[in-house]
Structure formats: C-alpha cells, structure tokens
Design a protein around this motif. Structure first.
Motif, PDB file in Angstrom:
ATOM      1  N   LEU A 144      29.913  51.757  44.652  1.00 49.93           N
ATOM      2  CA  LEU A 144      28.787  51.037  45.244  1.00 49.93           C
ATOM      3  C   LEU A 144      27.643  51.986  45.589  1.00 49.93           C
ATOM      4  CD1 LEU A 144      30.461  48.402  47.587  1.00 49.93           C
ATOM      5  CD2 LEU A 144      28.973  47.955  45.660  1.00 49.93           C
ATOM      6  N   ALA A 145      27.968  53.132  46.171  1.00 49.30           N
ATOM      7  CA  ALA A 145      26.949  54.113  46.528  1.00 49.30           C
ATOM      8  C   ALA A 145      26.250  54.601  45.257  1.00 49.30           C
ATOM      9  CB  ALA A 145      27.581  55.279  47.282  1.00 49.30           C
ATOM     10  N   TYR A 146      27.042  54.892  44.239  1.00 48.60           N
ATOM     11  CA  TYR A 146      26.485  55.357  42.966  1.00 48.60           C
ATOM     12  C   TYR A 146      25.605  54.263  42.361  1.00 48.60           C
ATOM     13  CZ  TYR A 146      26.364  57.659  38.419  1.00 48.60           C
ATOM     14  OH  TYR A 146      25.948  58.272  37.282  1.00 48.60           O
ATOM     15  N   PHE A 153      24.142  51.777  43.991  1.00 47.82           N
ATOM     16  CA  PHE A 153      22.962  51.597  44.827  1.00 47.82           C
ATOM     17  C   PHE A 153      21.933  52.693  44.542  1.00 47.82           C
ATOM     18  CE2 PHE A 153      20.603  52.309  48.775  1.00 47.82           C
ATOM     19  CZ  PHE A 153      20.036  51.059  48.930  1.00 47.82           C
ATOM     20  N   TYR A 154      22.434  53.949  44.379  1.00 48.44           N
ATOM     21  CA  TYR A 154      21.534  55.074  44.090  1.00 48.44           C
ATOM     22  C   TYR A 154      20.761  54.824  42.781  1.00 48.44           C
ATOM     23  CZ  TYR A 154      20.080  59.718  42.617  1.00 48.44           C
ATOM     24  OH  TYR A 154      19.356  60.778  42.151  1.00 48.44           O
ATOM     25  N   TYR A 155      21.467  54.421  41.731  1.00 47.82           N
ATOM     26  CA  TYR A 155      20.794  54.161  40.445  1.00 47.82           C
ATOM     27  C   TYR A 155      19.905  52.912  40.490  1.00 47.82           C
ATOM     28  CZ  TYR A 155      22.818  57.991  37.932  1.00 47.82           C
ATOM     29  OH  TYR A 155      23.108  59.247  37.498  1.00 47.82           O
ATOM     30  N   TYR A 156      20.363  51.921  41.266  1.00 55.49           N
ATOM     31  CA  TYR A 156      19.527  50.728  41.441  1.00 55.49           C
ATOM     32  C   TYR A 156      18.219  51.107  42.144  1.00 55.49           C
ATOM     33  CZ  TYR A 156      17.781  46.339  43.322  1.00 55.49           C
ATOM     34  OH  TYR A 156      16.978  45.287  43.661  1.00 55.49           O
ATOM     35  N   GLN A 157      18.368  51.968  43.201  1.00 55.75           N
ATOM     36  CA  GLN A 157      17.189  52.425  43.941  1.00 55.75           C
ATOM     37  C   GLN A 157      16.254  53.215  43.035  1.00 55.75           C
ATOM     38  OE1 GLN A 157      16.751  51.431  47.111  1.00 55.75           O
ATOM     39  NE2 GLN A 157      14.723  52.340  47.065  1.00 55.75           N
ATOM     40  N   GLN A 158      16.786  54.090  42.194  1.00 49.70           N
ATOM     41  CA  GLN A 158      15.981  54.872  41.261  1.00 49.70           C
ATOM     42  C   GLN A 158      15.284  53.968  40.243  1.00 49.70           C
ATOM     43  OE1 GLN A 158      18.290  58.014  39.460  1.00 49.70           O
ATOM     44  NE2 GLN A 158      17.195  59.524  40.703  1.00 49.70           N
ATOM     45  N   ALA A 159      16.012  52.982  39.722  1.00 52.78           N
ATOM     46  CA  ALA A 159      15.430  52.042  38.749  1.00 52.78           C
ATOM     47  C   ALA A 159      14.323  51.232  39.409  1.00 52.78           C
ATOM     48  CB  ALA A 159      16.518  51.123  38.193  1.00 52.78           C
ATOM     49  N   ASP A 160      14.545  50.850  40.679  1.00 54.25           N
ATOM     50  CA  ASP A 160      13.531  50.091  41.398  1.00 54.25           C
ATOM     51  C   ASP A 160      12.283  50.955  41.634  1.00 54.25           C
ATOM     52  OD1 ASP A 160      12.762  47.644  42.670  1.00 54.25           O
ATOM     53  OD2 ASP A 160      12.960  48.685  44.604  1.00 54.25           O
ATOM     54  N   ASP A 161      12.494  52.230  42.012  1.00 55.07           N
ATOM     55  CA  ASP A 161      11.359  53.154  42.198  1.00 55.07           C
ATOM     56  C   ASP A 161      10.599  53.351  40.885  1.00 55.07           C
ATOM     57  OD1 ASP A 161      11.969  53.422  44.849  1.00 55.07           O
ATOM     58  OD2 ASP A 161      12.951  55.387  44.643  1.00 55.07           O
ATOM     59  N   GLU A 162      11.335  53.464  39.798  1.00 57.59           N
ATOM     60  CA  GLU A 162      10.686  53.638  38.493  1.00 57.59           C
ATOM     61  C   GLU A 162       9.920  52.380  38.097  1.00 57.59           C
ATOM     62  OE1 GLU A 162      13.419  55.065  35.546  1.00 57.59           O
ATOM     63  OE2 GLU A 162      13.779  56.910  36.673  1.00 57.59           O
ATOM     64  N   LYS A 163      10.474  51.199  38.413  1.00 55.09           N
ATOM     65  CA  LYS A 163       9.751  49.951  38.144  1.00 55.09           C
ATOM     66  C   LYS A 163       8.430  49.921  38.914  1.00 55.09           C
ATOM     67  CE  LYS A 163      13.271  46.504  37.056  1.00 55.09           C
ATOM     68  NZ  LYS A 163      13.986  45.328  37.565  1.00 55.09           N
ATOM     69  N   LYS A 164       8.509  50.335  40.212  1.00 59.06           N
ATOM     70  CA  LYS A 164       7.291  50.373  41.022  1.00 59.06           C
ATOM     71  C   LYS A 164       6.281  51.364  40.435  1.00 59.06           C
ATOM     72  CE  LYS A 164       9.438  49.006  45.403  1.00 59.06           C
ATOM     73  NZ  LYS A 164       9.898  49.445  46.718  1.00 59.06           N
ATOM     74  N   GLU A 165       6.784  52.510  39.990  1.00 56.90           N
ATOM     75  CA  GLU A 165       5.907  53.533  39.387  1.00 56.90           C
ATOM     76  C   GLU A 165       5.280  53.008  38.094  1.00 56.90           C
ATOM     77  OE1 GLU A 165       3.950  56.919  39.807  1.00 56.90           O
ATOM     78  OE2 GLU A 165       5.511  56.313  41.223  1.00 56.90           O
ATOM     79  N   ILE A 189      45.383  51.737  48.346  1.00 55.31           N
ATOM     80  CA  ILE A 189      44.342  50.846  48.838  1.00 55.31           C
ATOM     81  C   ILE A 189      43.155  51.686  49.301  1.00 55.31           C
ATOM     82  CG2 ILE A 189      43.749  49.220  50.671  1.00 55.31           C
ATOM     83  CD1 ILE A 189      46.528  48.092  50.431  1.00 55.31           C
ATOM     84  N   LEU A 190      43.457  52.771  50.011  1.00 54.94           N
ATOM     85  CA  LEU A 190      42.418  53.674  50.483  1.00 54.94           C
ATOM     86  C   LEU A 190      41.644  54.278  49.317  1.00 54.94           C
ATOM     87  CD1 LEU A 190      41.275  54.833  53.112  1.00 54.94           C
ATOM     88  CD2 LEU A 190      42.817  56.747  52.790  1.00 54.94           C
ATOM     89  N   PHE A 191      42.379  54.677  48.305  1.00 55.53           N
ATOM     90  CA  PHE A 191      41.737  55.206  47.090  1.00 55.53           C
ATOM     91  C   PHE A 191      40.872  54.149  46.426  1.00 55.53           C
ATOM     92  CE2 PHE A 191      43.732  58.979  44.651  1.00 55.53           C
ATOM     93  CZ  PHE A 191      42.674  59.766  45.048  1.00 55.53           C
ATOM     94  N   SER A 192      41.378  52.939  46.357  1.00 56.01           N
ATOM     95  CA  SER A 192      40.627  51.837  45.748  1.00 56.01           C
ATOM     96  C   SER A 192      39.366  51.555  46.546  1.00 56.01           C
ATOM     97  CB  SER A 192      41.464  50.567  45.683  1.00 56.01           C
ATOM     98  OG  SER A 192      42.539  50.732  44.818  1.00 56.01           O
ATOM     99  N   VAL A 193      39.506  51.533  47.878  1.00 58.46           N
ATOM    100  CA  VAL A 193      38.345  51.270  48.734  1.00 58.46           C
ATOM    101  C   VAL A 193      37.341  52.413  48.588  1.00 58.46           C
ATOM    102  CG1 VAL A 193      37.603  51.060  51.131  1.00 58.46           C
ATOM    103  CG2 VAL A 193      39.566  49.793  50.340  1.00 58.46           C
ATOM    104  N   LEU A 194      37.870  53.650  48.638  1.00 60.53           N
ATOM    105  CA  LEU A 194      37.009  54.827  48.484  1.00 60.53           C
ATOM    106  C   LEU A 194      36.304  54.805  47.123  1.00 60.53           C
ATOM    107  CD1 LEU A 194      36.136  57.385  49.957  1.00 60.53           C
ATOM    108  CD2 LEU A 194      37.982  58.564  48.797  1.00 60.53           C
ATOM    109  N   PHE A 195      37.074  54.451  46.110  1.00 55.88           N
ATOM    110  CA  PHE A 195      36.487  54.361  44.755  1.00 55.88           C
ATOM    111  C   PHE A 195      35.388  53.304  44.710  1.00 55.88           C
ATOM    112  CE2 PHE A 195      36.509  52.599  40.431  1.00 55.88           C
ATOM    113  CZ  PHE A 195      36.148  53.728  39.722  1.00 55.88           C
TER     114      PHE A 195
END
Length: 196
Positions: free
Chosen positions: A18-20, A22-34, A7-13
């Motif tokens: 989610l972090a990964y 969010f990071y790519y979503y944030q980059q895509a959003d920054d690129e859209k703004k650019e 369960i811990l592994f699943s949550v960690l995964f």
C-alpha cells in the motif's frame, strides 16, 4: 505462532504494498499536475502567438493604409506644386501676349512660351496685317484651370489696354490656352482670343 508470523508478514506485506502503491500514485498525480501546468503554459503561449499574429496583421494593414495615405499626400503635394508652376507659366504667357510696346518685341518674348508651329503661324499673320505701332498692357486677369491628357488648359478673362496711333481702348476678352510639356517646361500649342 506461525500463524501470527504469517499474518504479520501478510499485513506487513500489504502495508508495504500500500505504501509503495501510494508513493507511485502520488508521483503519478504530481506528474499529471505538472503535465497539466505545462499544457496550460503551452496553451497560453499558443494564445499569445495567435494574439501576436492578429496584432501583426493589424499593424501590416494599418501600415499599408498609412503608406497609401502617405503616397496620396505626396502625390497631392506634388500635383499642387505642379499646378502652381503651371499657373505661373500661364501668367507669364499672358504677359508675353499682352504686355508689349511693338509686335516684333512681342514675338521675340513669345518664343520662350509658344511652340514653334504656333509661333510661325503668328509671324505669318503679322506679316499679312498692316504694320502699325501698337502698345498693349495687361490690366488684370482671372484664370480658370483644367488638366488635360498631355498638359493643362486655361481660360483667362482679361482686361487689356491697347494703344495705337494716339487712340487707347480698354478691352475685355477671353484668352484660351492649351499647354503641353516640352523639355521640362510647358508651352502653348493652341491659343484662341474672343473679345466681348
């Protein structure tokens, strides 16, 4: 415990995923703004280019009008200088016709101002008339000017004092001259005189 680790592994995964994400979503959003900023810059440049084209067309239009106006002013100035020169020639012709002490002197002076055919006919008319001593003096004149195809025409209202054999008269007459350009100067081709 295996269950907790899994369960811990699943949550960690999921957290890492989610972090990964969010990071790519944030980059895509920054690129859209650019991209949006760049599109705005391109649109601004396109608008500037359109405005510059309009300004260029306006400048060319006014520049063309200015050139036409300048040509018209230059032509008017040249025409006015030509008219002044023509009126001066008319004045010279009046003096040549009406300021003399004898007929021979008059014909010699007229050579400069009258076309040869007209001068020949004037000489012929003089030889047919009685030879008497006549003196003439131009007292005053008014001129009416008009342009013709090949030159110009004047109608002169003149006052002339004529003296012959101790008799003097002041005569008012109309003198009509047609001028054409010949070798850079204007010469009379037709002359008519009406006394009134």
């Amino acid at each position: 415990m295996k269950k907790y680790v899994s369960i811990l592994f699943s949550v960690l995964f999921l957290v890492v995923l989610l972090a990964y994400s969010f990071y790519y979503y944030q980059q895509a959003d920054d690129e859209k703004k650019e991209v949006k900023k760049m599109e705005q810059k391109i649109e601004l440049k396109n608008n500037t280019i359109k405005e510059l084209k309009i300004e260029k067309q306006t400048y060319e239009k006014y520049s063309e009008q200015s050139k036409k106006e300048q040509k018209a002013k230059t032509k008017a100035y040249q025409d006015s200088k030509a008219i002044v020169k023509q009126l001066k020639q008319n004045e010279n012709v009046l003096h040549a016709f009406f300021d003399y002490t004898n007929q021979d002197e008059r014909l010699n002076v007229l050579k400069e101002y009258v076309q040869s055919d007209l001068l020949d006919s004037m000489k012929q008319a003089q030889s047919d008339s009685e030879q008497q001593q006549v003196t003439s003096h131009l007292e005053g004149s008014q001129v009416y000017y008009s342009k013709t195809k090949q030159g110009f025409s004047t109608l002169n209202v003149i006052n002339v004092s004529i003296e012959s054999e101790k008799h003097e008269d002041v005569v008012t007459m109309l003198a009509h001259f047609n001028f054409i350009e010949e070798n850079g100067t204007y010469k009379v081709i037709i002359s008519k005189f009406i006394e009134y």
